[in-house]
Every structure is written in C-alpha cells, then in structure tokens.
Write a protein that holds these residues in place. Structure first.
Motif, PDB file in Angstrom:
ATOM      1  N   UNK A  48       4.400  -2.728   8.181  1.00 48.81           N
ATOM      2  CA  UNK A  48       4.432  -3.483   6.918  1.00 48.81           C
ATOM      3  C   UNK A  48       3.978  -4.934   7.073  1.00 48.81           C
ATOM      4  N   UNK A  49       4.409  -5.608   8.145  1.00 48.12           N
ATOM      5  CA  UNK A  49       3.987  -6.993   8.352  1.00 48.12           C
ATOM      6  C   UNK A  49       2.512  -7.077   8.720  1.00 48.12           C
ATOM      7  N   UNK A  50       2.032  -6.122   9.507  1.00 49.20           N
ATOM      8  CA  UNK A  50       0.617  -6.117   9.868  1.00 49.20           C
ATOM      9  C   UNK A  50      -0.245  -5.949   8.620  1.00 49.20           C
ATOM     10  N   UNK A  51       0.143  -5.023   7.760  1.00 50.24           N
ATOM     11  CA  UNK A  51      -0.599  -4.812   6.517  1.00 50.24           C
ATOM     12  C   UNK A  51      -0.513  -6.028   5.599  1.00 50.24           C
ATOM     13  N   UNK A  76      -1.501  -2.219  -1.499  1.00 55.14           N
ATOM     14  CA  UNK A  76      -0.219  -1.646  -1.926  1.00 55.14           C
ATOM     15  C   UNK A  76      -0.232  -0.139  -1.766  1.00 55.14           C
ATOM     16  N   UNK A  77      -1.356   0.478  -2.138  1.00 52.97           N
ATOM     17  CA  UNK A  77      -1.495   1.923  -1.987  1.00 52.97           C
ATOM     18  C   UNK A  77      -1.505   2.322  -0.516  1.00 52.97           C
ATOM     19  N   UNK A  78      -2.234   1.568   0.311  1.00 51.87           N
ATOM     20  CA  UNK A  78      -2.293   1.860   1.747  1.00 51.87           C
ATOM     21  C   UNK A  78      -0.898   1.790   2.359  1.00 51.87           C
ATOM     22  N   UNK A  79      -0.127   0.793   1.951  1.00 52.35           N
ATOM     23  CA  UNK A  79       1.217   0.657   2.498  1.00 52.35           C
ATOM     24  C   UNK A  79       2.092   1.847   2.106  1.00 52.35           C
ATOM     25  N   UNK A  80       1.977   2.295   0.892  1.00 52.55           N
ATOM     26  CA  UNK A  80       2.786   3.441   0.453  1.00 52.55           C
ATOM     27  C   UNK A  80       2.411   4.703   1.212  1.00 52.55           C
TER      28      UNK A  80
END
Length: 223
Positions: free
Chosen positions: A142-145, A205-209
């Motif tokens: 999450x932090x990297x993204x 946001x989509x990539x993180x999900x």
C-alpha cells in the motif's frame, strides 16, 4: 463554461498535429516513460535500503535535495545543453521529480513492517530475498503504491512545462493560449490535465484494490 464549449466544440482541436488526441498521447508518453524510469530506479533501491537498513540517511538527504530542484529551471538548463532533438530534456527533470516519493515510500513501507513478521519469516527458514519478496513487499505494497500514485500525479501536472521549451503535450494548449490570448485553449488544456490527473488517481485506486491483500488493507485501516 463558454471557454470549454469553444475549446471542446471546435472540430479543429480534435485533429491534426495540434489535436487533442495527439497532445494527449504526447503527455501520456512523457508521464509514462518518466514514471517507469523513476520506478526502475527508486523501487529496487528503496527495497534494498529498507531491507538492509543501509543508506537510510542517504535516502532522506537525496529525497530532500531532489525535491528542492526547480523543475522548470532544470528543464531549461538541459535544453540549453542538449537541445530539443529528443524527449530526454523533459524526461530527466520529470524523473528527478518522481524518484523521491517512490523511494521514500518504498523505504518507509519496508522498514515499517512489524518486526515480529520478519522474525516469524526467518523462523520458518526463509532467507533474505524470500523474506523480502514473500513477506515484506506484500505488507508494504500500500505504501509503495501510494508513492507511485503521488509521483504519477505530480508528473502529470508538471509535464506541462515541456511546452515552455517547444515540446508537446497538453501544456501546449496552456502556453499557446496564454501567449496568443486565446483563453479557451488555456482553460481547455488545464481541464484536460486535471482530468488526466483524476484518471491516474482512479487507476491507482483500482490497482490497489486488485493487488493489495484484503488482510493487509484491513490491517492498514485499523492502525
């Protein structure tokens, strides 16, 4: 509102060398290449420093130094030295802008993983590289993204400076509109840049999900 109608409703703005599709593609090219190069530099370096603990001070110092660089001034200097025969003059300052948030967030993400998880991974017989890839990176993702998303949005906004030195991108509408007092061009270009930034925000946001484990996401929210 009239400016937007004049800009987007003019068929001449949708075709030719100054058309929206071409300028949009140029802007995406600057942004995509800059972000890719920055990620190839900053992510491995941040992973290595975060995992080994070596060079942490260098991360902070280099990130602060890079953030202090004036992007437009650096762009003009590179153009004076190299000319405008390629995309390199705009890519170099954009990469310099994108590296710090990616590097710092990657480093902080790895260093912020619970030490108990590290110890448990080593206790299971995993080695350094396995611990990094199987345990630390998924938790730190999450932090990297977030670092990649921050860098991407900054680059999208700042890539408009390419127009100052005669290069393309959506900044052409802003610069040319101001120079010729054709304000529909300026407003339309600014709106396109803002829409692209919002699209990038939505994409990450989509990539993180999709990429971040639900267990990690839930753990991040409860902190």
């Amino acid at each position: 509102m009239n400016f937007l109608i004049d800009f987007f409703g003019d068929p001449a703005n949708w075709s030719g060398p100054d058309g929206i599709p071409l300028r949009f593609a140029e802007h995406l090219q600057y942004t995509g290449l800059s972000l890719l190069i920055a990620a190839l530099i900053a992510v491995p370096l941040g992973l290595w420093i975060g995992h080994t603990g070596r060079g942490a001070l260098a991360v902070v110092l280099s990130a602060n130094a890079a953030r202090a660089l004036p992007t437009l001034g650096l762009l003009v200097l590179i153009v004076l030295l190299m000319g405008v025969g390629s995309d390199a003059p705009v890519l170099i300052p954009l990469v310099a802008l994108a590296v710090p948030p990616i590097l710092v967030n990657t480093y902080e993400g790895i260093r912020g993983v619970d030490p108990d998880l590290r110890d448990a991974a080593y206790g299971m017989g995993l080695r350094g590289g396995q611990v990094l890839g199987r345990v630390l990176v998924p938790v730190a993702l999450p932090l990297i993204l977030l670092g990649l998303r921050t860098a991407a949005i900054q680059v999208v906004a700042t890539a408009t400076v390419a127009a100052y030195v005669g290069l393309g991108g959506l900044g052409r509408y802003i610069i040319d509109g101001l120079a010729t007092q054709k304000y529909p061009l300026t407003v339309g270009g600014a709106v396109l840049v803002a829409l692209l930034a919002l699209a990038v925000q939505g994409l990450f946001t989509l990539i993180q999900r999709v990429c971040v484990s639900p267990g990690v996401s839930g753990r991040q929210k409860t902190r």
